[in-house]
Enzyme design. Sequence first.
Site, PDB file in Angstrom:
ATOM      1  N   HIS A 133      80.835 -23.147  14.046  1.00 58.03           N
ATOM      2  CA  HIS A 133      81.294 -22.399  15.321  1.00 58.03           C
ATOM      3  C   HIS A 133      80.822 -23.162  16.702  1.00 58.03           C
ATOM      4  O   HIS A 133      80.938 -22.973  17.839  1.00 58.03           O
ATOM      5  CB  HIS A 133      80.964 -20.961  15.628  1.00 58.03           C
ATOM      6  CG  HIS A 133      81.823 -19.884  15.930  1.00 58.03           C
ATOM      7  ND1 HIS A 133      82.500 -20.394  17.062  1.00 58.03           N
ATOM      8  CD2 HIS A 133      82.022 -19.020  16.137  1.00 58.03           C
ATOM      9  CE1 HIS A 133      83.120 -19.241  17.629  1.00 58.03           C
ATOM     10  NE2 HIS A 133      82.637 -18.306  16.710  1.00 58.03           N
ATOM     11  N   ASP A 162     100.818 -25.388   4.205  1.00 59.16           N
ATOM     12  CA  ASP A 162     101.564 -25.426   2.758  1.00 59.16           C
ATOM     13  C   ASP A 162     101.154 -27.154   2.521  1.00 59.16           C
ATOM     14  O   ASP A 162     101.808 -27.899   2.996  1.00 59.16           O
ATOM     15  CB  ASP A 162     103.035 -25.335   3.018  1.00 59.16           C
ATOM     16  CG  ASP A 162     103.731 -25.654   1.779  1.00 59.16           C
ATOM     17  OD1 ASP A 162     103.306 -26.184   1.035  1.00 59.16           O
ATOM     18  OD2 ASP A 162     105.154 -25.555   1.982  1.00 59.16           O
TER      19      ASP A 162
END
Length: 409
Positions: free
Chosen positions: A149, A354
Amino acid sequence: MEIETKPIWKGTIKPSSPTPKSLQKYQLSFLDQRAFTTFIPFVYFYTSNPKFSDSLKSKQLKKSLSEVLSIYYPLAGRIVANLYVDCNDAGVPFSEAQADCDVSQFITNPNPKNLEKFLPRGDFKDHCLAVHVTYFRCGGLAVGMLLSHKVADGLSLHLFVSNWSNVARNGGSGNVPLPKFDAAYAPPLDSISLRPAPTGFVEEEVARKILTFPAAEIAAIQERYTDGGHRPSRVEALRAFIWARYSSIRSDPSKMCIVYNSINLRSRGDPPLSRYHFGNVVFVSGVVAAAGDGVAKLMWNVREASKALDAGYVGGLKKRETQLEEIRDQVEASKVEERFLFSNVCGFPLYEADFGWGEPDRVRFVGLPYKNMAFFMDTKSGDGIEVLLQLSEQDMEKFLAHSMLKSNL
């Protein structure tokens, strides 16, 4: 159910081409410096595709990761003193394991505790990214990631994954939109580089539960909280719903509580920042909830706090050290004893990942080690919302016992 995984490979994936010397020091922004010192954990689950063996998937993932790291070069570097990333091409930890079970068990009815087993394991203190792949006996797989983060937010992670999968699927990086690396919107401040963020959250053990809200149920909740002609958004309505139920089970309602809301700033600038802007381009606004405040008042206050983060605010981030301190002052002045954070990744491109064997069947956020948090994300269909709720064990039992939640369990 408990699962066991067997490690099969562990190594480091480095960029396919070296980072130019002119780019080897990636400066963290002011908002990067003030981000949680933790990792953003996501797992992408895929069912079996008979055209791809495990070995072919492994080869494709490693090769495409190496190629995309040449574009996202800071991710292969190491964080230095909360100031910058040394883009030294040291590489990304990459591990693989086998699980003697079917992936469907974690797509349809996941146990949040089990999700942690699909994440990278190790000490990644100064790393920016780590990847862990699990192959299931059914032919499915899980791709787990930890993103620091300190270098980026959730949207940055999913844009990276979308681009990584694009490279894998198309056999090259020619069609990948380039990320924008620029801390100029919020220049770093050396004076606060090592100071903690003002949120007050501390790491501790928490109970986690995934709640699923279908479209019809969200619409009913929106109707319930429509006030004065203003119909709340899906996220606003669910935020009010969660807060109302949490407020009803708080052990001491007289305690002051600050409610945080994470807001994406990219579209709020004038002109807007690029949607491909990499880094922590989010701000956590805070609203104090006093004893006796109703849900309607909290909704109004949160909405007004969000509106204040406008183009002028984004344009003035270079001078915003005092703005973050205002939250600290607000907390101290009101003697806040509790905190609750709402974070939202609805609308993010979660299901574009994908790699060549189809879109993920489920994307899961694993959670952060802090209590009193609710993370919203779209269901795969896009019309529902999943909420990962984190509370103390005692509060979770009370929360789940609430009669109005039984339909969500």
